[in-house]
Design an enzyme around this catalytic site. Structure first.
Site, PDB file in Angstrom:
ATOM      1  N   ASN A  67       8.393  11.254  -1.498  1.00 16.29           N
ATOM      2  CA  ASN A  67       8.524  12.582  -1.814  1.00 16.29           C
ATOM      3  C   ASN A  67       8.876  13.269  -2.951  1.00 16.29           C
ATOM      4  O   ASN A  67      10.265  12.182  -3.340  1.00 16.29           O
ATOM      5  CB  ASN A  67       9.827  13.103  -0.665  1.00 16.29           C
ATOM      6  CG  ASN A  67      10.434  14.549  -0.548  1.00 16.29           C
ATOM      7  OD1 ASN A  67       9.052  15.513  -1.803  1.00 16.29           O
ATOM      8  ND2 ASN A  67      11.456  14.990  -0.775  1.00 16.29           N
ATOM      9  N   HIS A  97       7.664  -0.915 -23.430  1.00 11.88           N
ATOM     10  CA  HIS A  97       7.775  -1.313 -25.034  1.00 11.88           C
ATOM     11  C   HIS A  97       7.935  -2.816 -25.055  1.00 11.88           C
ATOM     12  O   HIS A  97       9.065  -3.105 -24.326  1.00 11.88           O
ATOM     13  CB  HIS A  97       9.127  -0.575 -25.639  1.00 11.88           C
ATOM     14  CG  HIS A  97       8.405   0.749 -26.189  1.00 11.88           C
ATOM     15  ND1 HIS A  97       7.315   1.571 -26.589  1.00 11.88           N
ATOM     16  CD2 HIS A  97       8.782   2.113 -24.928  1.00 11.88           C
ATOM     17  CE1 HIS A  97       7.064   3.272 -25.480  1.00 11.88           C
ATOM     18  NE2 HIS A  97       8.474   2.895 -25.306  1.00 11.88           N
TER      19      HIS A  97
END
Lengths: 184, 194
Positions: A67, A97
């Site tokens: 959901n 990163h």
């Protein structure tokens, strides 16, 4: 409203009676794998966002309900059967990163408008595996490389930074085990 | 321009349910906020004078749910999941992505949880109120709840308190306290006179 469901990309496999709804489901779906996303039978992803990189793979079993959550996948996220994932939860298999400062500078440049074709440095990915019958409440964060064992119950708002054993009940940031008793 | 059941310029094609009580001093952005509104009780949602519902806030209200919002209180993109009662006092500020739930709905029992997931998947609105006993939430007056917080069933937050951003509130917070963290803990007391 099925008529408003987005058209899934060609490498998405939806099992019988499975459904993906929400206009943002595939806005960041870039998987180039033969199959990038598959749902088993009767599973439903309502407003879930599948942000999947070129090599990313998401496998969702049968009878699952997702959901309004977001899956950020560069390698693999594997979800079993009868799994629930709540509103505003993030599941990711990547650090996005580099951790090392110098490499992170290179990454910032490679991502900038001045990148000029420069390649990004290697970034750590590790698959996330969510077992059968797992409940993940709303507003949770599931980080790279996590395995959540079958039947586990993750309280709303948890930040899961370590593996969760089967049938464990966890909460908090970082998520800590409240109990490991199996509740039939 | 005063608020009507069909909101002027609403991007979502629906109306404010008849058992939501409001007047000309209230503001509601969009009827999208009521897509999971199933309460059948009279005055299921009562808005105090000058209170406002902004930015796609959501009211996921079960058939017996009752929610009260105090005067001048601002609900700025929060999700309210209620099966019994949630009361928020006057002059409170509820930030974006805050979740207030008086019922976690998902059962701890494996067998019941499977039945619960199956029931959701069979229901087109995807809105099922699990019949576990809800535990009402009471938020006092002049409470500020920072963004991305979760307030769990049975919690009371005392008047004048602040809940720091991204906190998860498992236990009640006294009046005039600053509580932060997950699970949230009181880190400071505030001076009512200031």
């Amino acid at each position: 409203m099925p008529s408003q469901d987005p058209q899934p990309p060609a490498n998405v496999r939806l099992g019988p009676n499975s459904r993906i709804s929400g206009q943002d489901a595939f806005k960041r779906y870039f998987s180039k794998r033969e199959i990038g996303l598959s749902l088993g039978e009767r599973s439903c992803a309502d407003g879930a966002k599948f942000a999947i990189g070129a090599q990313g793979l998401v496998t969702i079993g049968s009878d699952c309900y997702l959901n309004d959550c977001i899956l950020l996948v560069e390698q693999e996220v594997r979800i079993g059967n009868h799994v629930m994932i709540g509103w505003n939860t993030t599941v990711s298999d990547s650090d996005f990163h580099p951790i090392a400062p110098a490499e992170r500078i290179r990454d910032a440049i490679a991502l900038s408008p001045l990148a000029n074709g420069m390649a990004r440095p290697d970034i750590a990915h590790k698959a996330v595996i969510i077992g059968d019958d797992v409940f993940i409440g709303p507003a949770c964060t599931i980080l790279k490389g996590i395995t959540i064992g079958a039947g586990a119950f993750v309280e709303p708002g948890s930040v899961v930074t370590h593996d969760v054993p089967a049938h464990a009940h966890v909460r908090g940031n970082p998520a800590a085990i409240v109990s490991t008793d199996r509740v039939e | 321009m005063s608020l009507s059941r069909r909101i002027a310029g609403d991007w979502y094609d629906s109306t404010i349910p008849d058992n939501v009580t409001f007047d000309a001093t209230n503001l509601i952005d969009t009827s999208y906020s009521f897509r999971r509104f199933r309460s059948r009780v009279k005055n299921a949602l009562v808005l105090g004078r000058g209170s406002a519902i902004y930015a796609n806030s959501g009211f996921d209200l079960g058939p017996h749910a009752h929610v009260e919002i105090g005067e001048f209180t601002m609900i700025n993109g929060a999700e309210i999941v209620c099966d019994e009662e949630i009361r928020i006092g006057a002059h409170s500020l509820i930030s974006w992505n805050v979740l207030l739930m008086d019922n976690c709905r998902a059962p701890r029992s494996l067998e019941k949880r499977r039945a619960y997931v199956d029931a959701i998947l069979r229901n087109d609105a995807r809105a099922i109120s699990y019949q576990a006993k809800p535990q009402p939430i009471v938020v006092g007056a002049n409470v500020w709840i920072g963004h991305d917080c979760v307030v769990l069933p049975g919690v009371t937050i005392g008047s004048g308190s602040i809940i720091g951003a991204r906190s998860v509130v498992f236990e009640s917070v006294p009046e005039l306290a600053v509580a932060v963290g997950n699970p949230a803990r009181v880190i400071r007391r505030l001076d009512a006179a200031r």
